[in-house]
Design a protein around this motif. Structure first.
Motif, PDB file in Angstrom:
ATOM      1  N   ARG A  18      37.648  39.420  37.380  1.00 36.77           N
ATOM      2  CA  ARG A  18      37.889  40.418  36.330  1.00 36.77           C
ATOM      3  C   ARG A  18      38.325  39.670  35.077  1.00 36.77           C
ATOM      4  O   ARG A  18      39.276  38.893  35.104  1.00 36.77           O
ATOM      5  N   ASP A  19      37.603  39.910  33.966  1.00 37.83           N
ATOM      6  CA  ASP A  19      37.960  39.223  32.719  1.00 37.83           C
ATOM      7  C   ASP A  19      39.055  39.985  31.974  1.00 37.83           C
ATOM      8  O   ASP A  19      39.536  41.029  32.447  1.00 37.83           O
ATOM      9  N   ALA A  20      39.448  39.475  30.819  1.00 36.74           N
ATOM     10  CA  ALA A  20      40.553  40.059  30.051  1.00 36.74           C
ATOM     11  C   ALA A  20      40.274  41.483  29.588  1.00 36.74           C
ATOM     12  O   ALA A  20      41.202  42.251  29.330  1.00 36.74           O
ATOM     13  N   LYS A  24      33.952  43.200  35.379  1.00 37.97           N
ATOM     14  CA  LYS A  24      33.801  42.442  36.616  1.00 37.97           C
ATOM     15  C   LYS A  24      32.559  41.573  36.525  1.00 37.97           C
ATOM     16  O   LYS A  24      31.484  42.047  36.165  1.00 37.97           O
ATOM     17  N   LEU A  25      32.718  40.285  36.845  1.00 36.87           N
ATOM     18  CA  LEU A  25      31.654  39.288  36.718  1.00 36.87           C
ATOM     19  C   LEU A  25      31.456  38.571  38.048  1.00 36.87           C
ATOM     20  O   LEU A  25      32.426  38.319  38.762  1.00 36.87           O
ATOM     21  N   ARG A  26      30.222  38.212  38.360  1.00 41.59           N
ATOM     22  CA  ARG A  26      29.941  37.441  39.573  1.00 41.59           C
ATOM     23  C   ARG A  26      30.102  35.954  39.264  1.00 41.59           C
ATOM     24  O   ARG A  26      29.607  35.461  38.255  1.00 41.59           O
ATOM     25  N   ARG A  27      30.771  35.251  40.165  1.00 35.87           N
ATOM     26  CA  ARG A  27      30.986  33.817  40.038  1.00 35.87           C
ATOM     27  C   ARG A  27      30.923  33.188  41.424  1.00 35.87           C
ATOM     28  O   ARG A  27      30.874  33.868  42.429  1.00 35.87           O
ATOM     29  N   ILE A  28      30.988  31.854  41.462  1.00 33.51           N
ATOM     30  CA  ILE A  28      31.054  31.095  42.708  1.00 33.51           C
ATOM     31  C   ILE A  28      32.356  30.302  42.679  1.00 33.51           C
ATOM     32  O   ILE A  28      32.663  29.627  41.685  1.00 33.51           O
ATOM     33  N   ASP A  69      42.945  37.946  39.794  1.00 31.97           N
ATOM     34  CA  ASP A  69      41.725  38.561  39.261  1.00 31.97           C
ATOM     35  C   ASP A  69      40.457  38.046  39.942  1.00 31.97           C
ATOM     36  O   ASP A  69      39.365  38.117  39.373  1.00 31.97           O
ATOM     37  N   VAL A  70      40.595  37.527  41.169  1.00 36.56           N
ATOM     38  CA  VAL A  70      39.447  36.986  41.914  1.00 36.56           C
ATOM     39  C   VAL A  70      39.394  37.624  43.299  1.00 36.56           C
ATOM     40  O   VAL A  70      40.401  37.661  44.002  1.00 36.56           O
ATOM     41  N   TRP A  71      38.197  38.130  43.678  1.00 39.48           N
ATOM     42  CA  TRP A  71      37.984  38.712  45.000  1.00 39.48           C
ATOM     43  C   TRP A  71      36.736  38.114  45.612  1.00 39.48           C
ATOM     44  O   TRP A  71      35.727  37.953  44.939  1.00 39.48           O
ATOM     45  N   ALA A  72      36.775  37.850  46.911  1.00 35.69           N
ATOM     46  CA  ALA A  72      35.566  37.457  47.636  1.00 35.69           C
ATOM     47  C   ALA A  72      34.620  38.650  47.591  1.00 35.69           C
ATOM     48  O   ALA A  72      35.052  39.804  47.709  1.00 35.69           O
TER      49      ALA A  72
END
Length: 78
Positions: A18-20, A24-28, A69-72
Protein backbone atom coordinates in the motif's frame (compact mmCIF):
# COMPACT_ATOMS: atom_id res chain seq x y z
CA UNK A 1 -12.96 -17.23 11.81
CA UNK A 2 -11.25 -16.02 8.61
CA UNK A 3 -10.62 -18.26 5.59
CA UNK A 4 -7.40 -16.34 4.82
CA UNK A 5 -4.13 -18.19 5.25
CA UNK A 6 -1.07 -16.51 6.66
CA UNK A 7 1.79 -16.78 4.15
CA UNK A 8 5.35 -16.08 5.22
CA UNK A 9 7.07 -13.35 3.23
CA UNK A 10 10.40 -14.51 1.84
CA UNK A 11 12.56 -13.64 -1.17
CA UNK A 12 10.46 -14.14 -4.31
CA UNK A 13 7.07 -13.98 -2.58
CA UNK A 14 4.48 -12.02 -4.60
CA UNK A 15 3.18 -9.25 -2.34
CA UNK A 16 0.73 -6.39 -2.37
CA UNK A 17 1.98 -3.09 -0.97
CA UNK A 18 0.00 0.00 0.00
CA UNK A 19 1.52 3.32 -1.06
CA UNK A 20 1.20 6.69 0.71
CA UNK A 21 -2.04 7.44 -1.18
CA UNK A 22 -3.59 4.11 -0.18
CA UNK A 23 -3.22 2.55 -3.64
CA UNK A 24 -2.45 -1.18 -3.67
CA UNK A 25 0.44 -2.24 -5.92
CA UNK A 26 1.83 -5.66 -6.87
CA UNK A 27 5.49 -6.23 -6.01
CA UNK A 28 7.95 -9.07 -5.37
CA UNK A 29 9.64 -9.40 -1.98
CA UNK A 30 13.44 -9.32 -2.06
CA UNK A 31 13.77 -10.11 1.64
CA UNK A 32 11.78 -11.37 4.58
CA UNK A 33 10.65 -8.68 7.02
CA UNK A 34 13.62 -7.15 8.82
CA UNK A 35 14.50 -4.26 11.08
CA UNK A 36 14.86 -0.94 9.30
CA UNK A 37 16.44 2.14 10.78
CA UNK A 38 13.19 3.31 12.39
CA UNK A 39 10.65 0.51 11.78
CA UNK A 40 10.33 -2.98 10.25
CA UNK A 41 10.66 -3.14 6.45
CA UNK A 42 10.48 -5.55 3.52
CA UNK A 43 12.66 -4.93 0.47
CA UNK A 44 10.47 -5.11 -2.66
CA UNK A 45 10.73 -4.56 -6.41
CA UNK A 46 8.36 -4.37 -9.38
CA UNK A 47 7.60 -7.70 -11.06
CA UNK A 48 9.20 -6.39 -14.28
CA UNK A 49 12.46 -5.68 -12.41
CA UNK A 50 12.41 -9.16 -10.86
CA UNK A 51 12.07 -10.82 -14.28
CA UNK A 52 14.64 -8.55 -15.98
CA UNK A 53 17.21 -9.16 -13.23
CA UNK A 54 16.71 -12.93 -13.44
CA UNK A 55 17.10 -12.86 -17.24
CA UNK A 56 20.26 -10.74 -16.97
CA UNK A 57 21.82 -12.72 -14.11
CA UNK A 58 21.89 -9.81 -11.68
CA UNK A 59 20.32 -8.84 -8.38
CA UNK A 60 17.03 -6.92 -8.66
CA UNK A 61 17.01 -3.31 -7.56
CA UNK A 62 14.45 -2.75 -4.83
CA UNK A 63 13.22 -0.32 -2.25
CA UNK A 64 12.45 -0.70 1.45
CA UNK A 65 8.72 -0.72 2.21
CA UNK A 66 7.16 -0.36 5.67
CA UNK A 67 6.28 -3.86 6.89
CA UNK A 68 2.83 -2.75 8.02
CA UNK A 69 1.97 -1.94 4.37
CA UNK A 70 3.05 -5.29 2.85
CA UNK A 71 0.91 -8.44 2.47
CA UNK A 72 1.67 -11.77 0.83
CA UNK A 73 -0.65 -12.03 -2.19
CA UNK A 74 -2.24 -15.30 -0.98
CA UNK A 75 -2.30 -14.40 2.67
CA UNK A 76 -3.04 -11.83 5.30
CA UNK A 77 -0.74 -9.23 6.83
CA UNK A 78 2.03 -11.31 8.41
Amino acid sequence: MSDAVSVAIERGTPVTVRDALGEKLRRIALSPPKRGEDFPIVLVCRPEEWEAARAEGREPEGVPWPREDVWAVDGVPA
